[in-house]
Write a protein that holds these residues in place. Sequence first.
Motif, PDB file in Angstrom:
ATOM      1  N   CYS A 177     -64.370 135.181  73.445  1.00  0.00           N
ATOM      2  CA  CYS A 177     -63.861 135.858  74.636  1.00  0.00           C
ATOM      3  C   CYS A 177     -64.337 135.172  75.909  1.00  0.00           C
ATOM      4  CB  CYS A 177     -64.300 137.313  74.636  1.00  0.00           C
ATOM      5  SG  CYS A 177     -66.085 137.573  74.864  1.00  0.00           S
ATOM      6  N   PHE A 178     -65.334 134.277  75.776  1.00  0.00           N
ATOM      7  CA  PHE A 178     -65.955 133.663  76.948  1.00  0.00           C
ATOM      8  C   PHE A 178     -66.738 132.455  76.453  1.00  0.00           C
ATOM      9  CE2 PHE A 178     -69.122 133.665  80.529  1.00  0.00           C
ATOM     10  CZ  PHE A 178     -68.218 133.670  81.595  1.00  0.00           C
ATOM     11  N   GLN A 179     -66.936 131.468  77.340  1.00  0.00           N
ATOM     12  CA  GLN A 179     -67.761 130.316  76.975  1.00  0.00           C
ATOM     13  C   GLN A 179     -68.766 130.021  78.086  1.00  0.00           C
ATOM     14  OE1 GLN A 179     -65.403 126.677  76.402  1.00  0.00           O
ATOM     15  NE2 GLN A 179     -63.702 127.563  77.542  1.00  0.00           N
ATOM     16  N   VAL A 180     -70.008 129.805  77.665  1.00  0.00           N
ATOM     17  CA  VAL A 180     -71.115 129.483  78.553  1.00  0.00           C
ATOM     18  C   VAL A 180     -71.497 128.029  78.302  1.00  0.00           C
ATOM     19  CG1 VAL A 180     -73.552 129.881  79.013  1.00  0.00           C
ATOM     20  CG2 VAL A 180     -72.009 131.826  78.716  1.00  0.00           C
ATOM     21  N   LEU A 181     -71.295 127.177  79.293  1.00  0.00           N
ATOM     22  CA  LEU A 181     -71.513 125.739  79.133  1.00  0.00           C
ATOM     23  C   LEU A 181     -72.581 125.302  80.131  1.00  0.00           C
ATOM     24  CD1 LEU A 181     -67.744 124.680  78.930  1.00  0.00           C
ATOM     25  CD2 LEU A 181     -69.236 125.491  77.085  1.00  0.00           C
ATOM     26  N   LEU A 182     -73.805 125.150  79.641  1.00  0.00           N
ATOM     27  CA  LEU A 182     -74.930 124.768  80.487  1.00  0.00           C
ATOM     28  C   LEU A 182     -75.094 123.253  80.439  1.00  0.00           C
ATOM     29  CD1 LEU A 182     -77.493 127.529  79.406  1.00  0.00           C
ATOM     30  CD2 LEU A 182     -75.716 127.640  81.171  1.00  0.00           C
ATOM     31  N   TYR A 183     -74.871 122.603  81.587  1.00  0.00           N
ATOM     32  CA  TYR A 183     -74.873 121.136  81.714  1.00  0.00           C
ATOM     33  C   TYR A 183     -74.352 120.455  80.436  1.00  0.00           C
ATOM     34  CZ  TYR A 183     -79.687 122.679  80.655  1.00  0.00           C
ATOM     35  OH  TYR A 183     -80.797 123.354  80.182  1.00  0.00           O
ATOM     36  N   PRO A 184     -73.064 120.707  80.106  1.00  0.00           N
ATOM     37  CA  PRO A 184     -72.540 120.249  78.822  1.00  0.00           C
ATOM     38  C   PRO A 184     -72.191 118.760  78.805  1.00  0.00           C
ATOM     39  CG  PRO A 184     -70.798 121.265  80.097  1.00  0.00           C
ATOM     40  CD  PRO A 184     -72.070 121.459  80.890  1.00  0.00           C
TER      41      PRO A 184
END
Length: 311
Positions: A177-184
């Motif tokens: 439902c959502f994506q969290v991309l930390l310095y990908p």
Amino acid sequence: MALDEQARYLLDMIASAGRPPLHTCTPEQARQSFDFSPLAGAPEAVAQIEEITIPGPAGDIRVRIYTPHGDGPFPALVYCHGGGWVVGDLDTVDVPCRLLATRASCVVVSVDYRLAPEHRFPAAAEDAYAAFQWLVSNARALHVDATRIAVGGDSAGGNLAAVVALMARDRAAPQPCFQVLLYPVTDGALDTPSYRENAEGYLLTRDSMVWFWNHYVGDADRTHPYASPLRAEHHRGLPPAFVVTAEFDPLRDEGEAYARRLAEAGTPVECKRYDGTIHGFCWMPGVLDKGRQALDDTAAALAAAFQSDNR
């Protein structure tokens, strides 16, 4: 902007330790020296932590499940640690996973995917995808709402999170439902201005990224969208995203380029650059205030996304 004083102090400490550059090490040597947990700060309490194995495409996958206080069904986040697909483990992101579980009131499933070079592309991506689909299938047993499961990760883990979303779309499977991309990591070209500006001196170096990529995919598969998600044929039909970048990071520009690509495809996306700081800062909230700020911001973005999906 100038380098943050806390980041500068940290870099000076690391330099004074005299460790050999990562790209000169074997994978085994790199794994032995790769430990940022002393910089993570005190772990936050959660209601329950459980480690289990789940079925994967080439055998069992170990996962660590963090359950927050409260009554379910909870939303959930499938999280992939960073480490260039070569180093890192569940302990690397224990403190961030605890923080996200408590602040976003969600179950966090941290995935111990297979590492390269023993298991090259697409092993890590397929493990991450399998973990996400397993959680969807087993949501009720874990007191999780199957309609509110996000995917996330940092650095190489951010790469895997973006790839899980692509795989789910391409395979017509249940999607995050959502994506969290930390310095990908989003592209294997290593040719952006931020790669030139931040090639060395800021913890993650260009030489280290060459080393990581060579162990994971070599040259032949770097343009495959499940290795370099920025190179997907299109980015329509992907879940909303929260993208974090750091000013003094070789990966800064490709992370921001991926956020733009999602937005151009009509995906709601928030991209936030943390000025003055370095790659990996979310691993070190105990010594870097901006690391804790970024994790708090990520938790807030997750909570808002979960609340939106629950309306």
